[in-house]
Design a protein around this motif. Structure first.
Motif, PDB file in Angstrom:
ATOM      1  N   LEU A 134      50.451  49.443  58.780  1.00 49.55           N
ATOM      2  CA  LEU A 134      49.124  48.941  58.427  1.00 49.55           C
ATOM      3  C   LEU A 134      49.116  48.267  57.056  1.00 49.55           C
ATOM      4  O   LEU A 134      48.235  47.454  56.764  1.00 49.55           O
ATOM      5  CB  LEU A 134      48.097  50.076  58.433  1.00 49.55           C
ATOM      6  N   ILE A 183      49.262  44.530  57.780  1.00 47.69           N
ATOM      7  CA  ILE A 183      48.499  44.027  58.917  1.00 47.69           C
ATOM      8  C   ILE A 183      47.778  42.722  58.576  1.00 47.69           C
ATOM      9  O   ILE A 183      47.301  42.532  57.457  1.00 47.69           O
ATOM     10  CB  ILE A 183      47.477  45.086  59.399  1.00 47.69           C
ATOM     11  N   THR A 216      50.352  47.772  65.380  1.00 50.68           N
ATOM     12  CA  THR A 216      50.742  46.679  64.486  1.00 50.68           C
ATOM     13  C   THR A 216      52.239  46.446  64.562  1.00 50.68           C
ATOM     14  O   THR A 216      52.703  45.299  64.612  1.00 50.68           O
ATOM     15  CB  THR A 216      50.329  47.006  63.034  1.00 50.68           C
ATOM     16  N   GLN A 249      52.054  42.906  66.316  1.00 49.53           N
ATOM     17  CA  GLN A 249      52.130  41.926  65.228  1.00 49.53           C
ATOM     18  C   GLN A 249      53.582  41.673  64.818  1.00 49.53           C
ATOM     19  O   GLN A 249      54.000  40.513  64.677  1.00 49.53           O
ATOM     20  CB  GLN A 249      51.341  42.410  64.014  1.00 49.53           C
ATOM     21  N   ASP A 250      54.345  42.752  64.672  1.00 50.27           N
ATOM     22  CA  ASP A 250      55.726  42.602  64.238  1.00 50.27           C
ATOM     23  C   ASP A 250      56.657  42.228  65.373  1.00 50.27           C
ATOM     24  O   ASP A 250      57.799  41.832  65.131  1.00 50.27           O
ATOM     25  CB  ASP A 250      56.210  43.888  63.564  1.00 50.27           C
ATOM     26  N   MET A 265      47.099  40.728  64.606  1.00 50.76           N
ATOM     27  CA  MET A 265      46.278  41.647  65.398  1.00 50.76           C
ATOM     28  C   MET A 265      44.927  41.002  65.698  1.00 50.76           C
ATOM     29  O   MET A 265      44.275  40.459  64.794  1.00 50.76           O
ATOM     30  CB  MET A 265      46.074  42.947  64.644  1.00 50.76           C
ATOM     31  N   THR A 302      40.875  45.114  67.623  1.00 50.88           N
ATOM     32  CA  THR A 302      41.258  46.193  66.723  1.00 50.88           C
ATOM     33  C   THR A 302      40.046  47.036  66.348  1.00 50.88           C
ATOM     34  O   THR A 302      40.110  48.273  66.324  1.00 50.88           O
ATOM     35  CB  THR A 302      41.912  45.624  65.448  1.00 50.88           C
TER      36      THR A 302
END
Length: 761
Positions: free
Chosen positions: A384, A387, A576, A580-581, A595, A600
């Protein structure tokens, strides 16, 4: 109140069931029209600068470009004679379409920007008319009519916002069917395993069906008077089925437990409603409070989940409190009918004892058991720290989706992405000299490829050739300026460009509004960031108040909030790390990206509400035993012994409903399903099984503390069980009563021996 509900069910069970059947039939008829009322989109703030810019463009300039037809020459270049002839025919046909405006192409403007760098492809830009629902239908009709081979000389594919939204809506429906096709039969199998009885296993599905039907009817009504997102359907089915099972599971378990003690059917119903029914009511109130926070956001995409969430919780709780007791009265001991061959009455007690032993171990060694769990959850939450947030675009679609492929070609093969341009609207007439000066400044910003105005086209801080189509950008009462960049849409650089364009002073005496895809993202993030503190405050305050009314303690609500935030942090951190990664992207088949901001927030509210759902399940039984005179350690151990299996079974069943959306092709629906399911399991196992008993051991008697004036307040307004506590089992020895006044309980309580029931489900 709960005593009256029980008596009504006992006196008029068949009348209640008849009314329920009629109500479900009416709700089903009404709800069947919901899909025709629901809309796509809804990610932008209606009061934002980008939305206002879009409205001005719609009113005065025929609308922003939202449909891009990517045309490829079958042979050679698009400016070859055969391709040009077919291209002009295509353009003529499109301009006759009633649902299109501002149709512009390479063949009528000659603009190099509308031709690919290799000359094999060209763009046709258009605006699809209508509101969100009409635009989807209009875009689909145009796409169906024109995409594919055209006059043997061209091949056409569709892209742009209208095409992306159309494909997302279609894919959402397919994802929903697949998810429910997986969740429903798997849930039924799990119910059979949990109950070991066919009749008992079917009862939760009754509540789930009522909850879904009632919420569809609600969405139809709301969709008739306000904007409601089509994605509210996904939440309705997942949460309706899950909560229906959760609440019914708690009621059925308590009813069967009471029957096992030798109680009559009527007495079992009374006790079930006054205890489990009260828990269901409080649980529903906490979940509804968390989901109601979504109503503070201006985007109707988020508000729609609030409508659906509050509705499905209310219908599920109401039907559980009224329909389920009536079914108990009619069925009686037949609730155990259809016992399956593998069902073993002793197995339930063993599993219940396992949760009691786990709680006992944690209570004896709280640091040794809880600290490793806390460490794992905090490590899981660590992503996070990096993020970032975005809004849905073509990347949420599968890689073979046509609109996504078109977007990729536009970014790679064309000089600037017209589909992702910033649109600056000036609210008054502007002379050529000040307009030119403003455009030159804009064209000098980092990443800008060109700036198109009614006075000319500018690039790199100087004027270039005037395009024939640019004259449509100027009106006597307004000016439109298109800022085309070579930056990746929705990147940090593109969002920074929005801020730079807005910071640039427009011509003297005028006011500029900046819209476009990236401006919508900036405004959406800003609107959510502005309202998020209000939403969080509402969730925290209402949850604290409800838990205080439920327990009479101010420590229990604080402990619950802290543990839930740790659990949620771990869940969002894992999501995340994945979405996201990009970890597990090849396995799950999605493209890593920031995200999705709305999803979310939605996941946070849902996971928080469901965490409080299980908090109430566990705390209610602990409080019940504590009020009967058990010490803190014994109340926690025996309370988890009674509820541990119920919570774990309910969590598994509810998680299945959400995990089924992990099969979705839309990546933000995968995020929603996997994140919500993971949050439920983390809460049920790590928090309820380990962190709660550890915290209760550390807090000791102070867990039940409340200041004197709040104890007085709770004594007056707090909600407690209806009627007297049940008599101990006949074999239990009588014990002298002793009344104790304590600051750690809401009122004097009677110490009495506690006899653990022999059979739980």
């Amino acid at each position: 109140m709960f005593e009256r509900i029980a008596e009504l069910a006992i006196r008029r069970p068949r009348l209640i069931l008849i009314v329920a059947v009629v109500a479900v039939a009416l709700m089903g008829v009404l709800g069947s029209g919901a899909f025709g009322k629901l809309l796509g989109g809804g990610y932008d703030d209606p009061a934002s600068q980008s939305t206002r810019a879009g409205k001005v463009i719609d009113e005065k300039f025929g609308g922003e470009t939202n449909l891009v037809l990517l045309v490829r020459a079958s042979e050679g270049r698009v400016d070859a004679p055969a391709a040009q002839q077919s291209g002009r025919a295509l353009l003529a046909g499109l301009k006759k379409e009633q649902n299109l405006e501002n149709v512009v192409s390479f063949w009528d403007t000659g603009s190099p920007a509308l031709r690919s760098e290799d000359g094999r492809e060209a763009m046709v830009l258009a605006h699809v008319k209508g509101d969100d629902t009409e635009r989807d239908e209009n875009a689909k009709s145009v796409i169906d009519a024109y995409t594919g081979p055209y006059q043997d000389a061209l091949t056409i594919r569709a892209g742009g916002a209208a095409a992306v939204t159309s494909e997302m809506g279609k894919q959402s429906g397919e994802d929903l069917l697949l998810a429910e096709g997986i969740a429903v039969p798997l849930t039924l199998v799990l119910l059979l395993i949990v109950f070991g009885s066919l009749v008992a296993a079917l009862l939760p599905l009754v509540i789930g069906i009522i909850a879904i039907a009632g919420t569809f009817a609600e969405l139809f009504v709301l969709g008739s008077v306000t904007d409601v997102s089509v994605f509210a359907v996904n939440l309705t089915t997942a949460l309706g089925l899950g909560l229906g099972i959760d609440y019914a599971l708690l009621m059925i378990s308590r009813f069967r437990e009471q029957l096992a003690t030798g109680a009559s059917v009527d007495d079992a119903v009374r006790r079930t409603v006054s205890t489990a029914g009260r828990t269901v009511a409080f649980s529903a109130a906490t979940v509804a409070a968390a989901l109601a926070a979504l109503l503070v956001f201006p985007q109707y995409f988020l508000r729609s989940f609030g409508y659906a969430g509050v509705g499905v919780v209310a219908v599920a709780a109401f039907s559980t409190l009224f329909v389920m007791p009536a079914l108990f009265v009619v069925l009686g001991h037949r609730v155990n009918s259809g016992r399956l061959p593998w069902a073993n009455p002793g197995r339930s007690a063993t599993r219940t004892a396992m949760w009691g032993r786990l709680a006992g171990t944690v209570m004896r060694r709280p640091a040794l058991t809880a600290l490793p769990v806390l460490a794992v959850l905090l490590v899981a939450a660590s992503p996070l720290l990096g993020i970032t947030f975005g809004t849905p675009d073509e990347r949420v679609l599968p890689s073979d989706a046509e609109s996504r492929q078109v977007s990729s070609v536009l970014q790679k093969k064309f000089n600037g992405n017209d589909d992702a341009a910033l649109h600056v609207v000036i609210d008054t007439s502007v002379g050529k000299a000040p307009l030119t000066s403003y455009a030159v400044e804009l064209s000098g910003l980092k990443g800008v490829v060109r700036v198109e105005t009614g006075a000319g086209t500018y690039s790199g801080g100087r004027s270039t050739a005037v395009g024939p189509g640019n004259t449509a950008l100027g009106r006597p009462d307004a000016q439109r300026v298109n800022v085309v960049s070579g930056l990746s849409p929705k990147s940090d650089e593109s969002q920074s460009l929005v801020d730079e364009v807005r910071a640039l002073a427009p011509p003297a005496g005028s006011h500029a509004l900046v819209g476009g895809t990236d401006a919508v993202l900036v405004d959406a993030k800003g609107a959510i960031a502005d309202r998020l503190p209000i939403a969080v405050a509402l969730v925290v305050l209402t949850t604290f108040l409800l838990l205080f009314l439920f327990t009479g303690s101010i420590v229990h609500p604080l402990r619950a909030l802290v543990l839930n935030l740790i659990s949620l942090g771990a869940t969002l951190g894992v999501m995340t790390w994945i979405f996201q990664d990009g970890h597990l992207s090849s396995l799950l088949g999605f493209t890593a990206q920031p995200m999705e901001v709305s999803m979310t927030v939605l996941m946070f509210c849902i996971a928080f509400g469901l965490s409080m759902d299980y908090e109430v399940f566990v705390t209610s039984r602990i409080k019940e035993l504590h009020d009967l005179g058990e010490d803190n350690e014994s109340a926690v151990t025996n309370g988890l012994g009674h509820t541990g299996r119920i919570v774990s079974a309910a969590a598994c069943l509810l998680a299945v409903s959400f995990f089924a959306f992990g099969t979705a092709e839309l990546s933000f629906m995968q995020l929603f399903g996997l994140g919500s399911g993971l949050a439920i399991l983390i809460d049920a196992v790590a928090v309820r099984g380990i962190l709660v008993p550890a915290a209760m051991r550390v807090l000791g008697r102070s867990a039940w503390y409340a200041p004197g004036f709040l104890r007085t307040l709770h004594g007056r307004f707090g909600l407690s069980e209806d009627g007297p506590a049940p008599e101990p089992a006949a074999t239990a020895p009588a014990a002298p009563e002793s009344v104790t006044e304590s600051p750690y309980v809401k009122e004097p309580y009677v110490k009495a021996p506690y006899v653990k029931d022999s059979t739980q489900v």
